[in-house]
Motif scaffolding. Structure first.
Motif, PDB file in Angstrom:
ATOM      1  N   UNK A   1       0.975  -1.053   0.016  1.00  0.00           N
ATOM      2  CA  UNK A   1       0.132   0.485   0.087  1.00  0.00           C
ATOM      3  C   UNK A   1       1.073   1.133   0.023  1.00  0.00           C
ATOM      4  N   UNK A   2       1.550   1.107   0.742  1.00  0.00           N
ATOM      5  CA  UNK A   2       2.708   2.565   0.594  1.00  0.00           C
ATOM      6  C   UNK A   2       4.134   1.905   0.191  1.00  0.00           C
ATOM      7  N   UNK A   3       3.872   1.602  -1.144  1.00  0.00           N
ATOM      8  CA  UNK A   3       4.738   1.252  -2.462  1.00  0.00           C
ATOM      9  C   UNK A   3       6.548   1.446  -1.278  1.00  0.00           C
ATOM     10  N   UNK A   4       6.540   0.441  -0.464  1.00  0.00           N
ATOM     11  CA  UNK A   4       7.902  -0.352   0.130  1.00  0.00           C
ATOM     12  C   UNK A   4       8.344  -1.079   0.091  1.00  0.00           C
ATOM     13  N   UNK A   5       7.615  -2.236  -1.268  1.00  0.00           N
ATOM     14  CA  UNK A   5       8.396  -3.643  -1.251  1.00  0.00           C
ATOM     15  C   UNK A   5       9.146  -3.608  -1.618  1.00  0.00           C
TER      16      UNK A   5
END
Length: 385
Positions: free
Chosen positions: A357-361
């Motif tokens: 969701x926070x684009x920190x994969x």
């Protein structure tokens, strides 16, 4: 006027609550909607509490190793006794078929950091005192696996999610509509209220197909039912979860352990599967599983059973979860189809979902996401489901 959030999460169960906790910890304003009256009242309360990273596919190993870190350190970090018991998982072997199968998994398990070995019959007997030695060849043992209380854990995770100050739970509400604007989700309407957000997370488990149908998506999750049971408490004499992979008429594997209070908790995998949402107990389950358990561990023959129950496994065609963004409906994220392993996968997957969701994969996250993709080939089954 609709209530505004960053994320709407549908389902407050084994995956939904730890995901809400992880989102809240990152400051994501999250709305959790569940049709039940409180968290974990769907299929989570039917879980028997086993937690293992002993899987045969990298995605589950990675997610569950992180889950074990969370379960095993929870009391130390947060103060709640969730009844974590580090007893390990023991797969005893009586046939060459299981020996070959389990030894074949060891390279991938060890590659991803799992503490596991194939051990001899004497070691198996030490881990499970009184086990039937006739024909016992050995087995695999992973000592860092364990168990905890789904009921206590669910309450602890729920309180922690609320304590972040970024998560609101709405119970006794059912999603009736999913709203879209130019192909992107923008909110939902329940039987009570409207909530708006640019992201909707499907953690609806066995009811994900119904949720997906609201946006014309056919999510391949098909519930089937499994029964479990619990004995009266007896003096503790073994800690490991015993998993017997040998098939028998009417069933595949079965598994059981003794929890922190001395109760023997057990379950069996019916064969063929009992497809559908009927959760009424059957007369076949107890005689079937009891005979197999007593044959494996004769010391159980005089233990009295306290009660049995039946819950749903949200199954996928290949026995692995679904995790990822929907390619046709922008903003819809699926985290479903845990195939009866939501309790052990939930905390680890919850953190991955929050990072999606926070684009920190992370690179490790990407391994899990790729393996669990909604758009994978469902023709391949995991070897150790």
């Amino acid at each position: 006027m609709a209530k505004q959030y960053d994320v709407i999460l549908v389902g407050a169960g084994s995956v939904g609550v730890p995901t809400a906790m992880a989102l809240g910890a990152l400051g994501v304003k999250t709305c959790v909607i569940d049709k039940m009256a409180s968290p974990g009242q769907g299929e989570n309360k039917h879980a028997i509490g086993g937690i293992r990273a002993t899987h045969s596919d990298p995605g589950k190993i990675i997610a569950c190793m992180r889950s074990i870190e969370i379960f095993s350190t929870w009391q130390q970090i947060h103060g709640d006794d969730i009844e974590w018991l580090k007893g390990g998982y023991l797969f005893p072997v009586y046939r060459k078929e299981e020996e070959t199968l389990l030894k074949g998994f060891l390279p991938i398990q060890k590659k991803h950091g799992l503490n596991i070995d194939y051990v001899d019959a004497d070691t198996v007997a030490d881990v499970a005192p009184g086990i039937n030695r006739q024909g016992l060849l050995g087995g695999t043992f992973s000592p860092d696996d364990g168990s905890a209380s789904p009921l206590v854990t669910g309450s602890a995770f729920f309180r922690r999610a609320v304590a972040t100050g970024h998560v609101d739970f709405y119970f006794n509400e059912m999603v009736m509509e999913i709203h879209r604007d130019k192909g992107r989700v923008c909110g939902v309407t329940t039987n009570k209220e409207r909530y708006d957000a640019p992201v909707i997370i499907d953690a609806a488990g066995p009811f994900s197909r119904e949720l997906g149908s609201l946006v014309e998506q056919d999510i391949p999750v098909f519930p089937d039912s499994h029964e479990g049971g619990v004995s009266e408490p007896v003096e503790p004499f073994f800690k490991a979860m015993l998993v017997d992979l040998r098939p028998a008429p009417g069933s595949r594997n079965y598994y059981f352990y003794q929890n922190a209070h001395g109760h023997i908790i057990f379950c069996i995998t019916p064969d063929p599967p009992i497809v559908g949402i009927d959760k009424r107990e059957t007369s076949q389950f107890l005689p079937q599983v009891a005979a197999r358990m007593v044959n494996l561990l004769p010391r159980l023959k005089n233990v009295r059973v306290r009660r049995v129950w039946r819950g749903l496994y949200p199954m996928t065609p290949d026995g692995s979860p679904i995790l990822g963004w929907n390619k046709e409906v922008t903003g819809l994220l699926h985290a479903t189809g845990m195939c009866g392993q939501g309790y052990m996968l939930g905390p680890g997957l919850g953190e991955i979902i929050a990072r999606m969701v926070t684009r920190e994969v992370s690179p490790k996250d990407a391994v899990v996401i790729d393996e669990f993709s909604l758009y994978r080939d469902f023709g391949k089954e995991e070897g150790l489901k």
